[in-house]
Design an enzyme around this catalytic site. Structure first.
Site, short mmCIF file in Angstrom:
data_model
loop_
_atom_site.label_atom_id
_atom_site.label_comp_id
_atom_site.label_asym_id
_atom_site.label_seq_id
_atom_site.Cartn_x
_atom_site.Cartn_y
_atom_site.Cartn_z
N ILE A 186 17.30 19.29 -27.95
CA ILE A 186 18.24 20.36 -27.68
C ILE A 186 19.57 20.05 -28.35
CG2 ILE A 186 19.46 21.61 -25.86
CD1 ILE A 186 17.21 20.69 -23.93
N SER A 187 20.11 20.97 -29.15
CA SER A 187 21.41 20.83 -29.80
C SER A 187 21.44 19.58 -30.69
CB SER A 187 22.52 20.82 -28.74
OG SER A 187 23.80 20.89 -29.34
N SER A 188 22.20 18.56 -30.36
CA SER A 188 22.17 17.33 -31.15
C SER A 188 20.75 16.79 -31.23
CB SER A 188 23.08 16.28 -30.52
OG SER A 188 23.03 15.07 -31.24
N ALA A 190 18.08 18.66 -31.16
CA ALA A 190 17.36 19.55 -32.07
C ALA A 190 17.64 19.15 -33.52
CB ALA A 190 17.78 20.99 -31.83
N HIS A 327 24.52 29.13 -26.83
CA HIS A 327 24.05 27.81 -27.28
C HIS A 327 23.11 27.16 -26.27
CE1 HIS A 327 24.06 24.22 -29.69
NE2 HIS A 327 24.53 23.48 -28.70
#
Length: 347
Positions: A186-188, A190, A327
């Site tokens: 997820i996010s970083s 991802a 986000h």
């Protein structure tokens, strides 16, 4: 232990001590003569994980099977680890004979324990018998390195090397299936999923990235962890150029490339939505499939799913666009869809 009969209690003390020492001798020899290959520390229950110290719990011998079943466990001494990552592991009670491995990579400010308690991969592991590896950053930002030159080439150093060591350790310890190793984040996390699949295409069979950016989009050379141009969705390249960045991470590699599932919200204000289209361009090129979807549907209200190079659950590339979502795109239940794409369900 069963209650000792009264007649045994009346035996001479010396005879009882001799018998006790004889019984304990093998255990004492194992304890003092066997050096552990790594150590494992069971962690508190999920409700208290956010406050738990990284080394909570007592270390134990990890020579044979390191982690207690059905408990989040910290593993130390797992191998080469240039950026001092921490490794957390979840092994279900019903772990398969040759289990799959899912590497679940946390977001900035997160941790391995937070990823454990905030996603359903552990409960899905209980159902399907795979093992979950939760890497955890120790640097102050709590973000994974997806920007440095070291991180973006095979064996270059930094976080990907440490995560690869975690995977190798788990394969050795649990006789895991090397054809079923996957990454999601997820996010970083991802972004790190994109990096892992680019740097180690011979290790990972597939990945699922929630609100990420393409491989090498965040690249910097000044030591910065942040790339505003990429985050803002202002780096636009051709599919060939994006694909060349992935292929350049492991020069000379001609083997199969991982499949990729991509998730993004149209209102993402941290890693802007154009990154979703750039990821699709990159991974369709890497996989050698066209830019035109083979199938388009809406598995849930507000979602648009496009599949490239195939129409089924295991297409080479799959993208899920979520209308009006920001986000924080990950929601409970998406993990099951990730496993379906990976091909873990039903095995």
């Amino acid at each position: 232990m069963p209650r000792t009969p009264h007649r045994t209690a009346r035996r001479p003390l010396r005879k009882a001590l001799v018998a006790l020492l004889a019984a304990l001798a093998p255990l004492l020899a194992t304890t003092f003569l066997t050096a552990p290959a790594a150590s494992a520390a069971p962690l508190p229950e999920p409700s208290s994980l956010a406050q738990a110290a990284p080394d909570a719990g007592a270390a134990r011998d990890a020579k044979a099977e390191a982690a207690p079943r059905a408990a989040l466990t910290q593993i130390t001494g797992f191998g080469q680890n240039p950026s001092n990552l921490q490794m957390y592991l979840y092994v279900p009670n019903n772990v398969a004979r040759k289990p799959a491995i899912v590497v679940a990579v946390h977001y900035c400010t997160g941790s391995g324990p937070a990823m454990y308690s905030g996603t359903e991969y552990a409960s899905l592991a209980d159902r399907y018998g795979f093992i979950v590896v939760y890497p955890s950053v120790t640097r102050s930002s709590k973000c994974f390195d997806v920007a440095s030159p070291q991180a973006l080439r095979r064996g270059g150093g930094s976080d990907p090397v440490g995560i690869k060591s975690m995977v190798d350790w788990t394969v050795r310890t649990y006789n895991a299936d090397t054809s079923r190793i996957f990454a999601t984040g997820i996010s970083s996390g991802a972004m790190m999923t994109n990096v892992l699949l680019g740097v180690y295409p011979d290790v990972f069979a597939a990945g699922a990235a929630f609100a990420g950016v393409p491989f090498a989009c965040f690249a910097t050379t000044n030591g910065s962890e942040w790339n505003s141009e990429c985050a803002g969705g202002r780096i636009i390249r051709s599919p060939q150029a994006w694909g060349d960045l992935v292929r350049g991470a492991y020069p000379g590699y001609n083997g199969p490339r991982p499949r990729m599932q991509l998730w993004h919200g149209t209102q993402d204000d941290v890693l802007r939505y154009p990154n979703f289209g750039e990821e699709i361009k990159q991974w369709t090129n890497v996989r050698g499939v066209g830019q035109t979807p083979s199938a388009t549907d809406s598995p849930q209200n507000g979602w648009t799913r496009t599949r490239y190079g195939g129409t089924g659950d295991r297409a080479p590339v799959e993208g899920i666009s979520m209308q009006g979502v920001g986000h924080n795109v990950y929601a409970w239940g998406m993990g099951q869809r990730v496993l379906t794409f990976f091909g873990i369900t039903g095995q």
